[in-house]
Design a protein around this motif. Structure first.
Motif, PDB file in Angstrom:
ATOM      1  N   ARG A  21       0.837  -1.201   0.000  1.00  0.00           N
ATOM      2  CA  ARG A  21       0.000   0.000   0.000  1.00  0.00           C
ATOM      3  C   ARG A  21       0.878   1.260   0.000  1.00  0.00           C
ATOM      4  N   PRO A  22       0.323   2.364  -0.431  1.00  0.00           N
ATOM      5  CA  PRO A  22       1.059   3.618  -0.280  1.00  0.00           C
ATOM      6  C   PRO A  22       1.172   3.973   1.205  1.00  0.00           C
ATOM      7  N   PRO A  23       2.000   4.924   1.507  1.00  0.00           N
ATOM      8  CA  PRO A  23       2.124   5.311   2.927  1.00  0.00           C
ATOM      9  C   PRO A  23       0.765   5.666   3.522  1.00  0.00           C
ATOM     10  N   LEU A  24       0.564   5.249   4.765  1.00  0.00           N
ATOM     11  CA  LEU A  24      -0.701   5.539   5.462  1.00  0.00           C
ATOM     12  C   LEU A  24      -0.936   7.036   5.605  1.00  0.00           C
ATOM     13  N   SER A  25       0.120   7.824   5.638  1.00  0.00           N
ATOM     14  CA  SER A  25       0.005   9.269   5.763  1.00  0.00           C
ATOM     15  C   SER A  25       1.280   9.913   5.255  1.00  0.00           C
ATOM     16  N   VAL A  76      -3.297  11.700  14.882  1.00  0.00           N
ATOM     17  CA  VAL A  76      -4.243  12.222  13.895  1.00  0.00           C
ATOM     18  C   VAL A  76      -5.428  11.274  13.803  1.00  0.00           C
ATOM     19  N   THR A  77      -6.659  11.862  13.663  1.00  0.00           N
ATOM     20  CA  THR A  77      -7.852  11.048  13.442  1.00  0.00           C
ATOM     21  C   THR A  77      -8.775  11.772  12.472  1.00  0.00           C
ATOM     22  N   ASP A  78      -9.444  11.014  11.638  1.00  0.00           N
ATOM     23  CA  ASP A  78     -10.429  11.586  10.727  1.00  0.00           C
ATOM     24  C   ASP A  78     -11.844  11.117  11.052  1.00  0.00           C
ATOM     25  N   GLN A 102      -1.708   2.495  12.597  1.00  0.00           N
ATOM     26  CA  GLN A 102      -3.105   2.920  12.427  1.00  0.00           C
ATOM     27  C   GLN A 102      -4.051   1.819  12.878  1.00  0.00           C
ATOM     28  N   ARG A 103      -5.173   2.237  13.454  1.00  0.00           N
ATOM     29  CA  ARG A 103      -6.212   1.297  13.844  1.00  0.00           C
ATOM     30  C   ARG A 103      -7.580   1.942  13.654  1.00  0.00           C
ATOM     31  N   PRO A 104      -8.649   1.151  13.501  1.00  0.00           N
ATOM     32  CA  PRO A 104      -9.991   1.742  13.373  1.00  0.00           C
ATOM     33  C   PRO A 104     -10.416   2.418  14.679  1.00  0.00           C
ATOM     34  N   PRO A 109     -12.526   2.948  17.860  1.00  0.00           N
ATOM     35  CA  PRO A 109     -13.276   1.974  18.661  1.00  0.00           C
ATOM     36  C   PRO A 109     -14.770   2.020  18.354  1.00  0.00           C
ATOM     37  N   ALA A 110     -15.396   0.862  18.451  1.00  0.00           N
ATOM     38  CA  ALA A 110     -16.818   0.768  18.100  1.00  0.00           C
ATOM     39  C   ALA A 110     -17.680   1.721  18.934  1.00  0.00           C
ATOM     40  N   LEU A 111     -17.286   1.984  20.171  1.00  0.00           N
ATOM     41  CA  LEU A 111     -18.066   2.864  21.032  1.00  0.00           C
ATOM     42  C   LEU A 111     -18.107   4.296  20.502  1.00  0.00           C
ATOM     43  N   LEU A 112     -17.034   4.689  19.754  1.00  0.00           N
ATOM     44  CA  LEU A 112     -16.956   6.051  19.242  1.00  0.00           C
ATOM     45  C   LEU A 112     -17.505   6.195  17.832  1.00  0.00           C
ATOM     46  N   SER A 113     -17.785   5.091  17.182  1.00  0.00           N
ATOM     47  CA  SER A 113     -18.304   5.154  15.820  1.00  0.00           C
ATOM     48  C   SER A 113     -19.815   5.380  15.863  1.00  0.00           C
ATOM     49  N   GLY A 114     -20.311   6.341  15.093  1.00  0.00           N
ATOM     50  CA  GLY A 114     -21.740   6.651  15.099  1.00  0.00           C
ATOM     51  C   GLY A 114     -22.147   7.352  16.385  1.00  0.00           C
ATOM     52  N   HIS A 115     -23.389   7.152  16.792  1.00  0.00           N
ATOM     53  CA  HIS A 115     -23.931   7.816  17.982  1.00  0.00           C
ATOM     54  C   HIS A 115     -24.500   6.804  18.968  1.00  0.00           C
ATOM     55  N   LEU A 116     -23.888   5.644  19.020  1.00  0.00           N
ATOM     56  CA  LEU A 116     -24.374   4.633  19.966  1.00  0.00           C
ATOM     57  C   LEU A 116     -24.280   5.127  21.411  1.00  0.00           C
TER      58      LEU A 116
END
Length: 455
Positions: free
Chosen positions: A95-99, A112-114, A136-138, A140-147
């Motif tokens: 892959r190309p560089p992550l950043s 950094v986070t997007d 890099q990591r995804p 956390p599920a708790l922060l994704s969306g508005h759960l």
């Protein structure tokens, strides 16, 4: 137009629920921000630890071209100064560089986070051509969306419902005695004021309310009983002269030749005068009972007593005043009191009536004494009852209404004073006491002028 509930119970529950929602909204927003910050910081810290581990390996020259990974961190790259990937994990390989970010030499660690992923970049050394470790990591599920927000909102609504239910129950229990009081009061009528409410135990607001309501009913019951007695007595007192007047006029019509019309008319006028006096006294009592305020003015009781004392009459009236004795009140009403007392004293006196106007410990005192038969101690309270006339008074003046002394007593009380019959060496003695005013008219005018000059 918003319509609020009429029930206190509903309004209190609604208010408690609204306050709870506001408080829970503030707590929920604060908690959401705190949880998001804490979870994100912990995730960044974990990524930073992994990146730091491989940064140290890169400085030591022991980093493999295939970087092993574990857990949620699958993307790791070592990027040189030209932007070429030197080493990478299996997932990040090819892959190309992550950043393209290169931390400055004075701040070698950058986060950094997007909103979808968390990225940590660590510059291996401060050298210009130092490579950079990217991890890099995804998010956390708790922060994704508005759960998180949905969960906090559900908890807040549940707590608000609990608060509303609790407030509804508590308000119902608190207002249950009030409803019982309302139902009991609805049973009380003017014809039967004997009912009373049971006082609950304790000394809380409800118990004090019940006691106050019972006391008010006691006073109302007494007032109604007094009014009924007064109406009965007034009717009786008015019926006698009216019946006598009717009999005289009827006799004059039926037997015109046997009746002296002059005597009949004179007797009728005498009865009419008595009726007029009774009606006038009843109107005076009604005005005093209604509490109609009289314009206050400064009055010299000595001067007023001298004006009210008759210049000539059956017996002489002697007025003695210790200088000027000032009170504040209605001149017309106080003149009526003195007139009633003087008329009563002249009616019972044998040779003279004495009026003493003095002061005593902040009070203005007026004593009206006669040298008649006097009043028995047992009758000194009774004579102030309406339509009460002693035998000696009826004998001396059959046309009296029996309202003079009650009216005088009401006027004295309305002026903050007292009126009572007291002991006397000879005859009867009535004593009127009123609050003394030290202010003289001249001093009052001087103070008013001085106050106006200040402005």
């Amino acid at each position: 137009m918003i319509r609020y509930p009429r029930s206190i119970r509903a309004r209190s529950s609604l208010a408690a629920s609204a306050l709870a929602l506001v408080a829970l909204a503030v707590v929920g927003a604060t908690s959401s921000l705190a949880v998001r910050y804490r979870v994100q910081d912990d995730a960044f810290y974990h990524v930073e630890q992994i990146a730091s581990q491989w940064s140290a390996a890169a400085r030591a020259g022991t980093i493999p071209r295939m970087i092993p990974v574990s857990g949620d961190i699958r993307l790791i790259q070592l990027v040189d100064a030209r932007g070429q990937v030197v080493a990478a994990s299996r997932t990040a390989r090819g892959r190309p560089p992550l950043s393209t970010m290169r931390p400055p030499a004075d701040d070698r660690v950058q986060r950094v986070t997007d909103g979808r992923v968390l990225l940590v970049a660590i510059r291996i050394t401060a050298a210009p051509d130092a490579p950079v470790v990217l991890a890099q990591r995804p998010v956390p599920a708790l922060l994704s969306g508005h759960l998180l927000e949905y969960g906090l909102a559900g908890a807040a609504l549940t707590l608000a419902a609990i608060v509303a239910c609790t407030s509804w129950i508590a308000a119902g229990r608190t207002l249950r005695p009030v409803e019982a009081i309302r139902a009991r009061l609805a049973e009380i009528t003017v014809s039967d004021l004997s009912l009373r409410m049971a006082v609950p135990p304790g000394d809380d607001e409800i118990a004090r309310l019940v006691r106050t309501a019972n006391q008010t009913l006691d006073r109302l019951d007494g007032a109604v009983a007094q009014q009924r007695t007064f109406a009965f007595t007034a009717s009786h007192e008015l019926r006698n002269p009216i019946a006598g007047l009717h009999l005289q006029l009827e006799e004059a019509l039926l037997h015109p030749g046997e009746v002296d019309l002059y005597d009949t008319i004179r007797s009728a006028l005498s009865v009419a005068d008595r009726l007029d006096a009774i009606v006038g006294d009843l109107l005076a009592l009604a005005r005093l009972g209604a509490g109609e305020p009289a314009p206050p003015e400064l009055i010299d009781l000595g001067e007023l007593a001298g004006r009210e004392a008759p210049r000539a009459g059956r017996v002489p009236v002697r007025v003695r005043a210790d200088g000027q004795v000032w009170v504040r009140g209605s001149r017309i009403q106080l003149a009526r009191v003195l007139g009633n007392l003087l008329s009563n004293a002249i009616r019972h006196a044998e040779s003279a009536v004495d009026v003493f106007v003095t002061t005593s410990t902040g009070e203005a005192v007026v004593r009206v004494a006669d040298d008649g038969a006097g009043i028995a101690p047992a009758d000194r309270e009774r004579i102030f009852e309406r339509f009460t006339r002693l035998d000696d008074g009826r004998r001396r003046d059959a046309g009296g209404s029996g309202l003079g002394l009650p009216i005088s007593l009401d006027i004295a009380r309305s002026h903050g004073g007292t009126l009572q019959a007291e002991d006397s060496p000879h005859g009867a003695q009535f004593v009127l006491r009123l609050p003394l005013i030290d202010d003289r008219p001249e001093q009052h005018a001087e103070r008013v002028c001085a106050a106006r000059q200040q402005f």
